[in-house]
Design a protein around this motif. Structure first.
Motif, short mmCIF file in Angstrom:
data_model
loop_
_atom_site.label_atom_id
_atom_site.label_comp_id
_atom_site.label_asym_id
_atom_site.label_seq_id
_atom_site.Cartn_x
_atom_site.Cartn_y
_atom_site.Cartn_z
N ARG A 5 -6.99 5.03 3.55
CA ARG A 5 -7.77 4.21 4.42
C ARG A 5 -6.83 2.32 4.16
O ARG A 5 -7.02 2.27 5.61
CB ARG A 5 -8.69 4.55 4.01
CG ARG A 5 -9.47 6.32 4.12
CD ARG A 5 -10.96 5.77 3.20
NE ARG A 5 -11.30 7.65 3.32
CZ ARG A 5 -10.99 8.50 1.82
NH1 ARG A 5 -10.58 7.84 0.60
NH2 ARG A 5 -12.38 9.65 2.33
N ILE A 6 -6.87 2.53 3.83
CA ILE A 6 -5.85 0.75 3.11
C ILE A 6 -4.76 0.51 4.96
O ILE A 6 -4.84 -0.59 5.37
CB ILE A 6 -5.79 0.22 2.10
CG1 ILE A 6 -7.70 0.55 1.42
CG2 ILE A 6 -5.55 -0.89 1.91
CD1 ILE A 6 -7.31 0.01 -0.16
N ALA A 45 -11.97 -3.40 6.42
CA ALA A 45 -12.05 -2.32 5.48
C ALA A 45 -10.87 -2.19 4.43
O ALA A 45 -11.21 -1.18 3.22
CB ALA A 45 -10.94 -0.83 6.52
N ASP A 69 -8.06 6.24 -1.35
CA ASP A 69 -8.76 5.72 -0.07
C ASP A 69 -7.21 4.55 0.05
O ASP A 69 -7.53 3.60 1.13
CB ASP A 69 -8.79 5.64 -1.81
CG ASP A 69 -10.63 5.55 -2.13
OD1 ASP A 69 -10.61 6.30 -0.62
OD2 ASP A 69 -10.67 5.32 -3.30
N THR A 98 0.77 -1.30 0.02
CA THR A 98 -0.29 0.06 -0.01
C THR A 98 1.03 1.29 0.29
O THR A 98 0.31 2.44 -0.77
CB THR A 98 -0.73 0.11 1.47
OG1 THR A 98 -1.87 -1.07 1.27
CG2 THR A 98 -2.04 0.93 0.83
N GLY A 130 -13.12 -3.44 1.43
CA GLY A 130 -13.85 -2.57 1.06
C GLY A 130 -13.23 -2.38 -0.05
O GLY A 130 -14.04 -1.52 -0.54
N TYR A 131 -12.30 -1.08 0.80
CA TYR A 131 -11.93 -0.24 -0.05
C TYR A 131 -10.73 -0.44 -1.37
O TYR A 131 -10.55 -0.19 -2.38
CB TYR A 131 -10.81 0.55 0.94
CG TYR A 131 -11.39 2.31 2.14
CD1 TYR A 131 -11.89 2.85 0.95
CD2 TYR A 131 -11.79 2.09 2.44
CE1 TYR A 131 -12.68 3.84 1.73
CE2 TYR A 131 -12.38 2.47 3.26
CZ TYR A 131 -12.47 3.60 2.76
OH TYR A 131 -13.13 4.95 3.89
N SER A 132 -10.31 -2.01 -1.11
CA SER A 132 -9.66 -2.17 -1.98
C SER A 132 -11.10 -2.80 -3.13
O SER A 132 -10.35 -2.73 -4.34
CB SER A 132 -9.10 -3.40 -1.61
OG SER A 132 -8.11 -3.68 -0.61
N GLU A 133 -11.62 -3.86 -3.17
CA GLU A 133 -12.81 -3.84 -4.09
C GLU A 133 -13.30 -2.04 -5.32
O GLU A 133 -13.30 -2.49 -6.49
CB GLU A 133 -13.84 -4.07 -3.56
CG GLU A 133 -13.32 -5.95 -2.84
CD GLU A 133 -15.02 -6.52 -1.93
OE1 GLU A 133 -15.37 -5.73 -1.35
OE2 GLU A 133 -14.86 -7.84 -1.87
N LEU A 134 -13.66 -1.67 -4.18
CA LEU A 134 -13.83 0.02 -5.49
C LEU A 134 -12.75 0.13 -6.34
O LEU A 134 -13.34 0.34 -6.65
CB LEU A 134 -14.01 0.91 -3.64
CG LEU A 134 -15.59 0.95 -2.85
CD1 LEU A 134 -15.44 1.41 -1.72
CD2 LEU A 134 -16.62 1.20 -3.92
N ILE A 135 -11.23 0.28 -5.45
CA ILE A 135 -10.08 0.55 -6.13
C ILE A 135 -10.44 -0.34 -7.30
O ILE A 135 -9.96 0.16 -8.27
CB ILE A 135 -8.70 0.38 -5.65
CG1 ILE A 135 -8.72 2.02 -4.55
CG2 ILE A 135 -7.64 0.73 -6.26
CD1 ILE A 135 -7.66 1.40 -3.36
#
Length: 535
Positions: free
Chosen positions: A52-53, A99, A49, A31, A102-107
């Motif tokens: 946040r990860i 978390a 994003d 990251t 979730g953010y990884s899937e959005l990215i």
């Protein structure tokens, strides 16, 4: 708790640290790299994003210490409400993991739409690490229950535990025996540098009990002074000292060619990563944080000393090889020209060169057969050795290449193996000097020594002959003609060809001999070289 159970506790804690630490390190490390790439590309939403990860990954790292503590208590059977602890840990770990996912899937969704295959692949690695952690959390119950069973069976003395990974490590690596370690170690000279007397005393006593010869220094300047006058195999160097800190002492040691080979182990209460990295970069062999485990310190000292002994043996072997190579090179230089030796050392095998301009000289003692018949073998060898040694000195003086001797004959060449425009002049100088040397050495031995000399200039081929007792030799019509000019010459005269005369006439006085019948060449116009022209 028995010593064996305590050891199992440490092994289990290390296992949990390894299994959970690897995917967490993947998440945080990858990251951080992606954040740097996003910032360089001015992609602020992506960087936000990813941060946040990263925050969730750092939270996972904090939870790792609780998992290790949990594993310690589980292995000793000292957990109170085991189900409650496991439930809390699952909740604490799942929150940051959700978390991350979730953010990884959005990215990843945005990356696919933008055609960012590279980003899709990297974020996929983040998701894979998160899934691995989730699977390990779900497997935690089985691991701890197995660990409790192993510990209880071991304490109770019941048979051999099951062959789990932890159990396998536990039984493969045997406990340390300080007595055995001292017996295996070798005595070495160690310098302990610490501004605190109690630390110096403690380290000195420990090292002395292990059979080492110990010297102490209370500050950095004293340490540098001692290393300048005494030999040491290892230095234990405190980092934080008042007059000159250990890091500066380390740098001075490694900057000194006479001292840089001494391994240095830094010992300090300062365990922040910058200090450790800088010391290792500066040349420290190791870095140990205070308070240190004495067994671990002894093991690292022994390892450092073993590495130094290995380096010392390698250095001695290298010096020995260099000495042998120097002897070999010196022998080759007595046989071959220096430039040819260099080419052989570079790997050339077939060495043959054509020289369009060179001058060849042949000389031969007159009446040598009669001299050999009336003299002892020892006297003949002494005369030839003195004569040819003087010729060798002349060849060096005039920058010419001795080719070989055959009986009482001597051959020298100018203009090879390195070309030079004045090759004929240099050979002419040597020829005149050779006449003087023959007369001088003959007088020393009470003999009327005479020599014939023939000289010719032209094209030659030169190279290496043979594989065992090889020599540097020259071939061609120029060589043959020079030899015939010598054999058809006059005692104590230097017969030169018209080609050589053309190259030296402006610098030397020559006497026309006239046409001479030369074997294999027919009639040739030749000259006698007399003397160098005065300016």
């Amino acid at each position: 708790m028995t010593e064996q159970a305590q050891r199992l506790e440490r092994v289990l804690a290390a296992f949990v640290r390894q299994e959970f630490g690897a995917p967490i390190a993947t998440i945080t490390g990858l990251t951080e790299i992606l954040i740097d790439d996003a910032r360089q590309g001015d992609d602020d939403p992506l960087a936000a994003d990813l941060e946040r990860i990263l925050a969730a990954g750092l939270q996972l790292q904090e939870q790792l210490s609780e998992l290790i503590e949990f594993a310690r208590h589980a292995s000793s059977g000292a957990v109170g409400d085991l189900d409650a602890v496991k439930s809390r840990l699952r909740h604490d770990l799942r929150t940051p993991l959700n978390a991350i996912k979730g953010y990884s899937e959005l990215i990843m969704e945005d990356a696919r739409e933008a055609g960012r295959d590279d980003l899709v692949a990297d974020v996929g690695k983040l998701l894979a690490a998160a899934e691995q952690l989730l699977w390990q959390i779900d497997s935690l119950v089985g691991s701890t229950e197995s660990a409790v069973r192993i510990a209880s069976e071991t304490d109770a003395g019941i048979g051999t535990p099951s062959r789990s990974l932890i159990d396998q490590i536990f039984h493969s690596i045997q406990p340390i025996s300080p007595k055995h370690r001292r017996e295996q170690g070798l005595s070495s000279r160690i310098l302990v540098v610490d501004d605190m007397e109690a630390n110096r005393e403690l380290l000195s006593r420990r090292l002395g009990r292990d059979g080492h010869a110990v010297s102490v220094a209370a500050d950095g300047y004293s340490a540098l002074e001692q290393t300048g006058r005494s030999e040491f195999d290892l230095i234990l160097l405190d980092l934080m000292m008042p007059d000159i800190n250990g890091y500066d002492v380390l740098r001075r040691l490694k900057d000194d060619p006479a001292l840089r080979h001494i391994p240095v182990i830094m010992i300090s209460a300062l365990d922040e990563i910058d200090s450790i990295v800088r010391c290792i970069e500066a040349g420290a062999e190791d870095y140990i944080s205070k308070p240190f485990d004495p067994v671990l310190l002894a093991a690292r000292i022994d390892a450092s000393l073993d590495r130094k002994r290995l380096r010392d043996r390698e250095h001695a072997f290298t010096v020995e090889l260099q000495a042998e190579k120097s002897k070999s090179d010196a022998l080759l230089l007595n046989i071959l020209p220096a430039t040819i030796v260099e080419r052989i050392n570079r790997g050339e095998v077939a060495i043959a060169d054509r020289f369009p301009e060179a001058t060849i000289l042949f000389s031969d003692l007159v009446g040598f057969t009669g001299l050999a018949g009336r003299s002892s073998p020892g006297q003949i060898i002494e005369i030839l050795n003195r004569l040819f040694s003087s010729f060798d000195d002349l060849a060096k003086r005039f920058g010419l290449e001795k080719i070989k001797t055959i009986g009482d004959a001597y051959m020298v060449a100018g203009g090879l193996p390195e070309e030079r425009p004045d090759h004929a002049v240099a050979v002419a100088e040597m020829a005149l000097a050779m006449l003087e040397e023959v007369g001088r050495i003959g007088t020393q031995f009470g003999e009327n020594l005479e020599v014939r000399i023939g000289v010719h200039s032209g094209e030659v081929v030169a190279g290496i002959i043979g594989q065992h007792r090889f020599i540097y030799d020259v071939w061609g019509d120029t060589v043959n003609t020079a030899s015939r000019l010598e054999s058809s010459g006059v005692p104590n005269r230097i017969q030169i060809s018209e080609a050589t005369h053309h190259r030296i006439a402006d610098k030397f006085r020559c006497e026309l001999r006239g046409p001479v019948n030369v074997k294999g060449k027919g009639a040739m116009l030749t000259y006698f070289l007399r003397e160098r022209r005065t300016p």
